[in-house]
Design a protein around this motif. Structure first.
Motif, mmCIF file in Angstrom:
data_model
loop_
_atom_site.group_PDB
_atom_site.id
_atom_site.type_symbol
_atom_site.label_atom_id
_atom_site.label_comp_id
_atom_site.label_asym_id
_atom_site.label_seq_id
_atom_site.Cartn_x
_atom_site.Cartn_y
_atom_site.Cartn_z
ATOM 1 N N VAL A 50 0.881 -1.285 -0.058
ATOM 2 C CA VAL A 50 -0.035 -0.020 -0.093
ATOM 3 C C VAL A 50 0.902 1.005 -0.120
ATOM 4 O O VAL A 50 1.983 1.036 0.640
ATOM 5 N N VAL A 51 0.375 2.342 -0.535
ATOM 6 C CA VAL A 51 1.314 3.564 -0.785
ATOM 7 C C VAL A 51 0.874 4.215 0.746
ATOM 8 O O VAL A 51 -0.217 4.516 0.727
ATOM 9 N N GLU A 52 1.866 4.551 1.447
ATOM 10 C CA GLU A 52 1.940 4.960 2.659
ATOM 11 C C GLU A 52 1.942 6.635 2.708
ATOM 12 O O GLU A 52 1.247 7.437 2.989
ATOM 13 N N SER A 53 2.922 6.980 1.772
ATOM 14 C CA SER A 53 3.033 8.638 1.542
ATOM 15 C C SER A 53 3.618 8.919 0.052
ATOM 16 O O SER A 53 4.378 7.863 -0.323
ATOM 17 N N ILE A 54 3.431 9.867 -0.165
ATOM 18 C CA ILE A 54 3.941 10.601 -1.413
ATOM 19 C C ILE A 54 4.558 11.747 -1.313
ATOM 20 O O ILE A 54 3.978 12.865 -0.810
ATOM 21 N N ASP A 55 5.787 11.891 -1.498
ATOM 22 C CA ASP A 55 6.641 13.254 -1.391
ATOM 23 C C ASP A 55 7.524 13.516 -2.500
ATOM 24 O O ASP A 55 8.436 12.988 -3.023
ATOM 25 N N LYS A 56 6.757 14.544 -3.351
ATOM 26 C CA LYS A 56 7.372 14.931 -4.709
ATOM 27 C C LYS A 56 7.541 13.437 -5.494
ATOM 28 O O LYS A 56 6.862 12.963 -5.875
ATOM 29 N N GLN A 57 8.773 12.997 -5.760
ATOM 30 C CA GLN A 57 8.936 11.796 -6.613
ATOM 31 C C GLN A 57 9.179 10.798 -5.799
ATOM 32 O O GLN A 57 9.651 9.512 -6.255
ATOM 33 N N SER A 58 9.166 10.812 -4.312
ATOM 34 C CA SER A 58 9.433 9.763 -3.637
ATOM 35 C C SER A 58 8.319 9.044 -3.031
ATOM 36 O O SER A 58 7.295 9.905 -2.429
ATOM 37 N N VAL A 59 8.100 7.938 -3.480
ATOM 38 C CA VAL A 59 6.818 7.179 -2.772
ATOM 39 C C VAL A 59 7.227 5.993 -1.617
ATOM 40 O O VAL A 59 8.193 5.344 -2.020
ATOM 41 N N THR A 60 6.390 6.032 -0.624
ATOM 42 C CA THR A 60 7.062 4.898 0.773
ATOM 43 C C THR A 60 5.690 3.890 0.518
ATOM 44 O O THR A 60 4.620 4.472 0.631
ATOM 45 N N LEU A 61 6.310 2.617 0.502
ATOM 46 C CA LEU A 61 5.289 1.429 0.356
ATOM 47 C C LEU A 61 5.329 0.767 1.857
ATOM 48 O O LEU A 61 6.581 0.857 2.402
ATOM 49 N N ILE A 62 4.258 0.390 2.334
ATOM 50 C CA ILE A 62 4.213 -0.514 3.409
ATOM 51 C C ILE A 62 3.291 -1.681 2.891
ATOM 52 O O ILE A 62 2.715 -1.927 1.785
#
Lengths: 281, 64
Positions: free
Chosen positions: B41-53
């Motif tokens: 699941v996409v936890e956060s999106i910051d400009k071009q950086s996406v954090t997945l969990i």
């Protein structure tokens, strides 16, 4: 400009299609993950005109709908429609009351009552389902009394309180498929066959979607079923029988991403259009 | 004409493989790691950086 709130608890392929459909129609879409909501009527700011409930969690979705309706925001589908469709027993009762063809059914809480119910339904096989369940999970085709005793004992020992309400449905022999019809505001906009060798035909369980023509007979039963449960945006699971169509179940937060391609119908677009219509009523 | 497809990159929290995402990715979106098949699941999106969990297990009240 109309603002449509998409209430969700996760973004699936279906929600992505709705987002794209809203963009095409120049509708302002506000994505609201209801898991992060604080539903306090004194502090909640509803800065949208209508809400589309798409939560994958039925419980969370229900509370969000009830809250928004209580503070005066229209929600698609309404709490009245959700209450009927999320429970198979309620759906069956409402369909039968409206004289919409549906398999015979009963609800019991114990093994002896289950045996009596099965006799009254015409005997084995029958299908036991959790009244509130989805994606074909925990369905059991029960062919004899031995299997019945095993299923009910498992529910008694291992099940949550909800699993102890035992919904029993007459088993309907399918021609290797059933029909899923997409019905919006009483109109069947398209339908698919769910083709599977297994008796469970849900696409979540491997059923393959193929286009199904919408005949007058299909439209008619869907229109009557929609009216019976309160309208809105619905997906109806339908059996083909020697006596015509029978409504099996009705889904109120339907998944449709695998059905746009075979039907060539923008189901997501029709969903957004229906929501806009609720604001302009 | 050459189509330009903008994508975003993330790392699978399970197997560390790179995960390519479309540029219209949304928070809470479900994706699958092509390397280890984990549901993420996409936890956060910051400009071009996406954090997945890792996606949560399916719960009893989930469905249509």
């Amino acid at each position: 400009m109309i603002t449509l709130a998409l209430l969700h608890s996760t973004i699936r392929g279906d929600e992505k299609l709705i987002i794209r459909a809203a963009k095409k129609r120049n509708i302002h879409l506000k994505l609201i993950d209801i898991r992060g909501g604080v539903f306090n009527p004194h502090t909640y700011i509803a800065d949208f005109d209508v809400a589309l409930e798409r939560s994958v969690s039925t419980v969370k979705g229900d509370y969000a709908i009830q809250f928004l309706e209580a503070i005066g925001v229209p929600v698609v589908n309404s709490s009245a429609v959700s209450r009927v469709c999320e429970d198979k027993f309620m759906t069956s009762l409402v369909l039968q009351k409206a004289h919409v063809a549906t398999p015979d059914f009963a609800l019991v809480f114990g093994i002896e009552e289950a045996k009596q119910a099965i006799e009254s339904l015409g005997g084995y096989p029958v299908v036991i389902k959790p009244p509130a369940g989805s994606w074909g999970r925990l369905l059991a085709k029960v062919n004899d009394v031995d299997a019945l005793e095993a299923v009910i004992e498992h529910k008694d020992v291992l099940g949550s309180p909800q699993q102890k309400a035992i919904y029993i449905q007459q088993y309907m022999k399918k021609p290797g498929r059933d029909i899923r019809a997409f019905v919006i505001d009483g109109v069947t906009i398209c339908a698919i066959y769910r083709v599977a060798e297994h008796w469970i035909t849900n696409t979540a369980r491997g059923g393959v979607a193929r286009r199904c023509s919408v005949t007058n007979e299909l439209s008619d039963i869907c229109q009557r079923a929609s009216e019976a449960v309160g309208g809105g945006i619905l997906a109806m699971d339908i059996f083909e029988t020697g006596d015509g169509f029978m409504i099996n179940e009705i889904n109120h937060t339907m998944e449709f991403k695998n059905s746009e391609e075979p039907t060539k119908v923008s189901i997501s677009g029709a969903i957004v259009d229906y929501c806009i219509k609720q604001v302009r009523k | 004409m050459l189509a330009i497809i903008v994508t975003m990159k993330a790392i699978c929290p399970i197997c560390d493989a790179p995960v390519t995402l479309s540029n219209d990715v949304e928070p809470s979106e479900v994706v699958t790691c092509k390397e280890c098949s984990s549901r993420l699941v996409v936890e956060s999106i910051d400009k071009q950086s996406v954090t997945l969990i890792q996606a949560p297990d399916i719960e009893e009240d989930w469905g249509e």
